[in-house]
Write an enzyme that holds these catalytic residues in place. Structure first.
Site, PDB file in Angstrom:
ATOM      1  CG  ASP A 184      53.575   4.912  41.565  1.00  0.00           C
ATOM      2  OD1 ASP A 184      53.547   4.836  40.328  1.00  0.00           O
ATOM      3  OD2 ASP A 184      54.280   4.175  42.273  1.00  0.00           O
ATOM      4  CD  GLU A 234      51.100   3.375  37.721  1.00  0.00           C
ATOM      5  OE1 GLU A 234      50.672   2.547  36.881  1.00  0.00           O
ATOM      6  OE2 GLU A 234      51.621   3.047  38.793  1.00  0.00           O
ATOM      7  CG  ASP A 245      59.212   3.014  36.313  1.00  0.00           C
ATOM      8  OD1 ASP A 245      60.291   3.401  36.792  1.00  0.00           O
ATOM      9  OD2 ASP A 245      58.193   2.832  37.004  1.00  0.00           O
TER      10      ASP A 245
END
Length: 495
Positions: free
Chosen positions: A293, A340, A394
């Site tokens: 991430d 990411e 998200d």
């Protein structure tokens, strides 16, 4: 379909976000399957059924025994209450007590096994081996969780100074006083990873690889910060000096204040990035592929003064860059990793991604935002070495996005993708992802099911109500599987 991507599976803290775990290594106690504990003689069915798990635990037309053993009819009439969403309050209030019951019986089984000569590795030996093999993280984790209970769940920064600073005499004292509690938390991790490994073996045996997601940062109230204080930017009182977040932009005037303590990259470099090497090595055992991430934070990271109420006063600082990933590769070999790399990317971030060779991410919902032009999210701009998503945890679901996005963005998508209501906007957008040149295409289950805003997993920067959606029995069936097979076959995505 060859990949199953999951959210982080670490033990969640206040707010229930999988991106704020108590540990970078431990598994979430909520995922320990109580049915397996019943099969192993550690719990009774009656004990599980007697617990108030919340309305809607059992389908209307299913018996208690069938529900407990996950035997549901393909078509059922409905649920008592709304079982579509997890009640974390219920989970928190009742699950740990019933796991403690299982632990007490487990101890009895271990004592009995020591007095009986049996074939194979006895249960107490399996447990001892697990504790020994994972001592580098498990010892601190179980101590940390036991101490949190001892100090009424307060953050470790509020503990007594002797244990807060991990002084040797205090560590020894609490290790003795909390020995049984430490054993209990060891047991939970033993059960979690025993079950997880069975799940992973089952998936792998059916040609499915698991993509695991690891957050870049840890929360302050985590065992990793308490047990590795030199790895983080802390002052003499062990408070964060600066914290993580994102600067103000067109989406947020105040920016995003995440509040995570930042890494002390200079110290990490001196240690050969050992904390990161250990973390990646462990995650590569429990997952087949790793998604890291907030990849941009390795090139530059945004530092906000501790105590600020917004992210406005933050500034960019240099991260470890390629040095970290070169070190990891030298020590662990070439690993399958997804970066990411969403959001605004500088040239240096793009260069870092190219140097690692990791595939980046492309999100179709971002492609039609008129405020974010030139980001490369439109499919005709994709490289082969990327993973395309219609949306992530998200983002809203596809149909939810079409309910809530500005009309201009919706029209951009409809024109570009030639979407029709007759077919379904969600189907057209998924087909675009499959038809792209991206090596891998991943969709959320909610989009397969054609759900709207009610299926959204997380709305960033909002407290409560997130991470609760879940699949129910009957959501996925042969009709859906047949349709997915035909669609992926058309676009030559069958292996």
């Amino acid at each position: 379909h060859k990949y199953w991507q999951v959210l982080p599976v670490g033990p969640t803290t206040y707010g229930d976000s999988p991106y704020q775990p108590y540990s970078a290594f431990a598994g979430n106690p909520y995922f320990v399957d109580l049915d397996v504990l019943i099969e192993d003689g550690l719990l009774l069915k009656s004990e599980v059924l007697a617990v108030d798990w919340g309305d809607g635990f059992i389908p209307v037309n299913v018996s208690e025994d069938d529900a407990l053993n996950n035997r549901f009819p393909v078509n059922y009439d409905g649920y008592l209450g709304d079982d579509r969403y997890v009640s974390y309050e219920k989970m928190y209030n009742v699950r740990f007590a019933i796991l403690r019951k299982a632990y007490e019986r487990f101890k009895e089984q271990c004592v009995k096994a020591k007095s009986v000569l049996d074939k194979g590795l006895p249960i107490y030996k399996k447990f001892d081996n697990f504790v020994k093999d994972n001592a580098d993280w498990l010892k601190d984790y179980s101590m940390f969780m036991s101490l949190k209970a001892n100090f009424d769940q307060k953050s470790w920064g509020e503990w007594d100074d002797d244990i807060k600073f991990r002084r040797a005499d205090a560590m020894k004292k609490y290790e003795q006083e909390l020995a049984d509690d430490i054993g209990y938390w060891n047991f939970i991790q033993y059960e979690f990873y025993t079950q997880w490994n069975r799940l992973k073996e089952y998936a792998n045996s059916n040609g499915i690889e698991i993509i695991g997601d690891i957050p870049i940062y840890m929360g302050y109230d985590s065992v990793d910060v308490w047990a590795n204080q030199g790895e983080f930017q802390l002052d003499e009182n062990l408070c964060p000096i600066e914290v993580a977040g994102c600067p103000p932009d067109g989406f947020s005037a105040d920016g995003q204040l995440w509040g995570n303590p930042l890494f002390n990259w200079d110290y990490m470099k001196e240690t050969g990035y050992q904390w990161w090497v250990n973390r990646i090595a462990y995650q590569s055992k429990i997952y087949d592929v790793i998604r890291i991430d907030h990849f941009r934070g390795f090139d530059e990271y945004y530092a906000i003064p501790y105590g600020d109420s917004t992210a406005k006063n933050g500034y960019w600082k240099p991260g470890p860059g390629m040095d970290l990933f070169t070190t990891i590769e030298n020590k662990l070999g070439k690993l399958p990793i997804i970066a990411e790399d969403l959001g605004f990317l500088t040239d240096s971030v793009k260069q870092l991604l190219a140097s690692t060779g990791f595939p980046g991410m492309k999100v179709l919902e971002f492609a039609f935002d008129s405020r974010d032009t030139g980001s490369g999210y439109l499919p005709h701009c994709y490289p082969n070495n990327c993973v395309v998503y219609t949306g992530t945890h998200d983002n809203d679901t596809i149909l939810g996005w079409f309910e809530t996005a500005p009309e201009e963005f919706q029209n951009n998508a409809i024109r570009y993708l030639r979407l029709t209501k007759e077919e379904g906007y969600h189907i057209g957008m998924m087909r675009c992802a499959w038809a792209s040149v991206a090596d891998t295409a991943i969709m959320q289950m909610q989009d397969f099911l054609g759900l709207g805003v009610e299926g959204r997993m997380n709305t960033p920067s909002t407290p409560g109500g997130n991470w609760t959606w879940r699949c129910l029995p009957g959501d996925y069936n042969n009709e859906l599987a047949d349709w997915l097979y035909e669609e992926t076959k058309i676009y030559d995505r069958l292996n």
